[in-house]
Design a protein around this motif. Structure first.
Motif, short mmCIF file in Angstrom:
data_model
loop_
_atom_site.label_atom_id
_atom_site.label_comp_id
_atom_site.label_asym_id
_atom_site.label_seq_id
_atom_site.Cartn_x
_atom_site.Cartn_y
_atom_site.Cartn_z
N ASP A 1 123.68 51.79 -12.36
CA ASP A 1 123.21 50.40 -12.27
C ASP A 1 121.70 50.34 -12.05
OD1 ASP A 1 125.75 49.39 -12.62
OD2 ASP A 1 126.18 49.22 -10.47
N LYS A 2 121.20 51.22 -11.21
CA LYS A 2 119.77 51.24 -10.90
C LYS A 2 118.95 51.62 -12.13
CE LYS A 2 116.53 53.07 -7.44
NZ LYS A 2 115.50 53.60 -8.34
N VAL A 3 119.40 52.65 -12.87
CA VAL A 3 118.68 53.09 -14.06
C VAL A 3 118.70 52.00 -15.13
CG1 VAL A 3 118.76 54.71 -16.00
CG2 VAL A 3 118.98 55.56 -13.66
N ILE A 4 119.84 51.35 -15.32
CA ILE A 4 119.94 50.28 -16.33
C ILE A 4 119.02 49.12 -15.95
CG2 ILE A 4 121.48 48.50 -17.26
CD1 ILE A 4 123.72 50.56 -17.25
N ARG B 1 121.91 47.91 -27.11
CA ARG B 1 122.90 46.90 -27.48
C ARG B 1 122.61 46.28 -28.84
NH1 ARG B 1 123.70 44.14 -21.43
NH2 ARG B 1 125.15 45.78 -20.68
N SER B 2 121.42 46.61 -29.39
CA SER B 2 121.08 46.15 -30.74
C SER B 2 121.50 47.17 -31.79
CB SER B 2 119.57 45.89 -30.85
OG SER B 2 119.19 44.85 -29.96
N GLY B 3 122.08 48.28 -31.34
CA GLY B 3 122.58 49.25 -32.30
C GLY B 3 122.02 50.65 -32.15
N LEU C 1 126.98 50.27 -20.27
CA LEU C 1 126.11 49.91 -21.39
C LEU C 1 126.80 48.96 -22.36
CD1 LEU C 1 124.45 53.38 -22.21
CD2 LEU C 1 123.36 51.40 -21.13
N ASN C 2 128.11 49.08 -22.48
CA ASN C 2 128.85 48.25 -23.44
C ASN C 2 129.52 47.05 -22.79
OD1 ASN C 2 128.50 49.87 -25.94
ND2 ASN C 2 129.56 51.44 -24.74
N ALA C 3 129.22 46.84 -21.52
CA ALA C 3 129.82 45.70 -20.82
C ALA C 3 129.31 44.39 -21.43
CB ALA C 3 129.47 45.76 -19.34
N LEU D 1 129.73 60.70 -15.21
CA LEU D 1 128.52 59.96 -15.55
C LEU D 1 128.63 59.31 -16.93
CD1 LEU D 1 125.57 59.06 -15.44
CD2 LEU D 1 124.91 61.39 -16.08
N ASN D 2 129.03 60.08 -17.93
CA ASN D 2 129.11 59.54 -19.29
C ASN D 2 130.16 58.43 -19.41
OD1 ASN D 2 127.07 61.02 -20.63
ND2 ASN D 2 128.37 62.83 -20.65
N LYS D 3 131.25 58.59 -18.68
CA LYS D 3 132.29 57.56 -18.72
C LYS D 3 131.79 56.26 -18.13
CE LYS D 3 137.05 56.64 -17.27
NZ LYS D 3 138.24 57.15 -16.52
N VAL D 4 131.13 56.35 -16.97
CA VAL D 4 130.58 55.16 -16.32
C VAL D 4 129.49 54.54 -17.17
CG1 VAL D 4 129.27 54.33 -14.32
CG2 VAL D 4 131.17 55.94 -14.00
#
Length: 357
Positions: free
Chosen positions: A304-307, A318-320, A353-355, A345-348
């Motif tokens: 969450d912090k990195v995003i 999210r634009s592709g 990212l796709n939420a 990590l990759n699963k989370v």
């Protein structure tokens, strides 16, 4: 058995006598004339070296004169029962030299036979010239008299009983061939088997590691991979490194269970290899400090912090531009100092990212 009488050292300026090893006991092992190629003979000599090292009776180093090898070569036409004239070759200081010298001498004698000059093959001693890659005459021999053999009256016969030989046989350690068979039965590949059993110190390290519960294949991979590369670069033997078998077993178990990553495992082991300043920190505590972060809540907080800190990259993702997932993963790993469990990590990360916004 005999005593070392010293050795001749030949150079462009002449020949010199080295008496440093004079009087050292020698054990001569004579094989039957049943080898047919240079590679077969060199492999035989290499196996003898492994045996004496396994037994601990010699270091078997050819460059030091601890193991020496002379070869006798003769050829005969197909169908001929008796052997041809024997030629002895000296000055062989490596297994590759044994291989090449024998193959050259076989070729030389075969060529003489094919030219009808077999009578020019005489009993003699020849030297192997490494630079020229050929054998040259050293001295001629007419027969046993030229060796000047004579009986020694002060040396009595030695009689070894079968009971004594059986007791010696039972006291022998596991020898190279038996060790190779055992490693094969463990399911290791022939490449693994030959590497591990070639050096008694490496074999002992491997055996001690798996006795501590390490996975057989993973232990072999570590020893043949990172550890072997380090030893080669530093010109060390496996007995010179600080890492000991029970620590490697613990390290492998930690990686296998996901407690630490393979990358961290290599960093930890490298500290041990070079004898880093661990001080009073135990190996277990060192592993504890490098344990992977597997707690889902902790990893979610880092993601969450990195995003939140990278809105531009999030918009591009999210634009592709989905390859940016690697960028986000890298930032989280950086923040966690490499401790975040990659799978979690990759699963989370994918979920976040796709939420849907």
């Amino acid at each position: 058995m005999e005593e070392d009488a010293g050795k001749l050292m030949h150079s462009g300026n002449g020949s010199y006598v080295d008496l440093n090893r004079a009087g050292v006991p020698l054990l001569e092992i004579v094989s039957e004339p049943d080898m047919r190629t240079g590679i077969e003979a060199s492999e035989y000599a290499a196996e003898l070296q492994r045996v004496v090292r396994y037994l601990g009776v010699s270091n078997g180093n050819m460059q030091e004169g601890s193991l020496r090898c002379d070869v006798n070569v003769s050829v005969r036409p197909i169908g001929q029962a008796e052997f041809g004239t024997k030629v002895e070759i000296k000055n062989l200081n490596s297994f590759s030299a044994i291989n090449r010298a024998i193959d050259f001498e076989i070729s030389r004698q075969v060529n003489l036979h094919s030219q009808g000059q077999q009578d020019s093959i005489v009993q003699e001693t020849r030297l192997w010239e490494e630079g020229a890659q050929k054998t040259v005459t050293m001295r001629k021999k007419e027969g046993l008299a030229d060796y000047r053999y004579f009986p020694e009256p002060d040396l009595p016969e030695v009689v070894l009983t079968k009971a004594y030989m059986d007791s010696v046989g039972k006291s022998l350690p596991e020898l190279p061939e038996a060790k190779r068979r055992r490693y094969e039965e463990m399911g290791l590949s022939m490449q693994d088997v030959l590497f591990l059993a070639n050096d008694i110190a490496v074999a002992d390290f491997f055996d001690a590691t798996i006795q501590k519960g390490a996975d057989v294949k993973l232990a072999a991979n570590w020893i043949m991979g990172d550890i072997a590369a380090y030893l080669k670069n530093e010109k060390l033997s496996i007995n010179d490194i600080k890492l000991v078998p029970h620590e490697l077993a613990e390290l492998i178990a930690s990686i296998k269970s996901g407690t630490i990553s393979g990358k961290i495992g290599k960093e930890v082991s490298c500290i041990e290899w070079v004898g880093g300043a661990l001080g009073s920190v135990s190996y277990s505590r060192l592993l504890g400090k490098t344990m992977q972060i597997t707690d889902l809540v902790d990893i979610e907080k880092m993601v969450d912090k990195v995003i939140a800190e990278n809105p531009k990259q999030l918009e591009q993702y999210r634009s592709g531009k989905t390859k940016l997932q690697g960028y986000f993963a890298g930032q989280v790993m950086k923040a966690s100092k490499g401790k975040a469990n990659p799978g979690i990590l990759n699963k989370v990360l994918v979920e976040k990212l796709n939420a849907k916004v």
